[in-house]
Design an enzyme around this catalytic site. Structure first.
Site, PDB file in Angstrom:
ATOM      1  N   HIS A  77      40.048  34.433  35.462  1.00  0.00           N
ATOM      2  CA  HIS A  77      40.046  35.044  34.139  1.00  0.00           C
ATOM      3  C   HIS A  77      41.078  34.372  33.220  1.00  0.00           C
ATOM      4  CE1 HIS A  77      38.001  39.040  35.507  1.00  0.00           C
ATOM      5  NE2 HIS A  77      37.352  37.953  35.877  1.00  0.00           N
ATOM      6  N   GLU A  79      43.336  35.526  31.251  1.00  0.00           N
ATOM      7  CA  GLU A  79      44.697  36.071  31.287  1.00  0.00           C
ATOM      8  C   GLU A  79      45.465  35.517  32.477  1.00  0.00           C
ATOM      9  OE1 GLU A  79      41.747  37.578  31.203  1.00  0.00           O
ATOM     10  OE2 GLU A  79      41.928  39.657  30.592  1.00  0.00           O
ATOM     11  N   CYS A 103      40.846  43.047  32.713  1.00  0.00           N
ATOM     12  CA  CYS A 103      40.335  43.798  33.859  1.00  0.00           C
ATOM     13  C   CYS A 103      41.513  44.287  34.703  1.00  0.00           C
ATOM     14  CB  CYS A 103      39.401  42.921  34.699  1.00  0.00           C
ATOM     15  SG  CYS A 103      40.283  41.701  35.682  1.00  0.00           S
ATOM     16  N   CYS A 106      43.658  41.441  36.359  1.00  0.00           N
ATOM     17  CA  CYS A 106      44.560  40.795  35.405  1.00  0.00           C
ATOM     18  C   CYS A 106      45.666  41.752  34.980  1.00  0.00           C
ATOM     19  CB  CYS A 106      43.793  40.289  34.193  1.00  0.00           C
ATOM     20  SG  CYS A 106      42.729  38.892  34.586  1.00  0.00           S
TER      21      CYS A 106
END
Ligand SMILES: O=c1[nH]c(=O)n([C@H]2C[C@H](O)[C@@H](COP(=O)(O)O)O2)cc1CO
Ligand SMILES: [Zn+2]
Length: 159
Positions: A77, A79, A103, A106
């Site tokens: 992801h 992040e 999410c 993260c």
């Protein structure tokens, strides 16, 4: 006299996050993140993509079907990429600008890295258990989160 139509800090950092997201090969959702220090200096950026060595042409970008034939087990992801891309030391006290609400996985990395504020644009997965868990953890850990307030300004760039 100075210009008056310069972009705000929020526009600048969310704009950088959006630009990072434009590097994503994901045909579904392109996510970009930008980490900013307390002194408004950009520390790191990231977007969603496969780990180094995992070819965009060999790994699947599918959303549905046999789990191992979808992108989900493989994609990093934005992040997490932004956090891992930072090699300068501590992210304690930093802010994270991200185009999609983080999410739960993260969120854990955000909390543990010392990031103290999350500014997000889209929240299209707000009703999922993952995002609900993120918000619960952010509240418990004292990580502030606020929606990015779109200015309505459009920027045209020749690249
Ligand atoms: O916080 C996030 N950050 C992030 O980078 N992603 C990535 C993973 C996938 O590549 C894509 C989500 O794809 P989709 O919307 O097709 O399920 O976005 C997804 C989330 C979920 O909130
Ligand atoms: Zn995530």
């Amino acid at each position: 006299m100075k210009r008056e139509d310069y972009i705000s800090w929020d526009e600048y950092f969310m704009g950088v996050a959006k630009l990072a997201g434009m590097r994503s090969k994901d045909p579904g959702t392109q996510v970009g993140a930008c980490i900013v220090g307390q002194d408004n200096k950009i520390l790191s950026m990231g977007y969603n993509g496969f780990p180094i060595g995992c070819s965009d042409d060999e790994f699947p970008w599918e959303r549905e079907g046999d789990t191992l034939k979808t992108k989900y087990p493989y994609v990093t992801h934005s992040e997490l990429n932004a956090i891992l891309n930072y090699r300068g030391g501590s992210l304690a006290g930093a802010k994270l600008y991200v185009t999609l609400f983080p999410c739960n996985e993260c969120a854990k990395a955000i909390i543990q890295s010392g990031i103290r504020e999350v500014i997000y644009d889209c929240d299209k997965y707000a009703e999922t258990p993952s995002v609900r868990a993120s918000k619960r953890m952010f509240r418990a850990a004292g990580v502030a989160y606020r929606p990015y307030s779109r200015s309505g300004r459009t920027v045209k760039m020749e690249l």
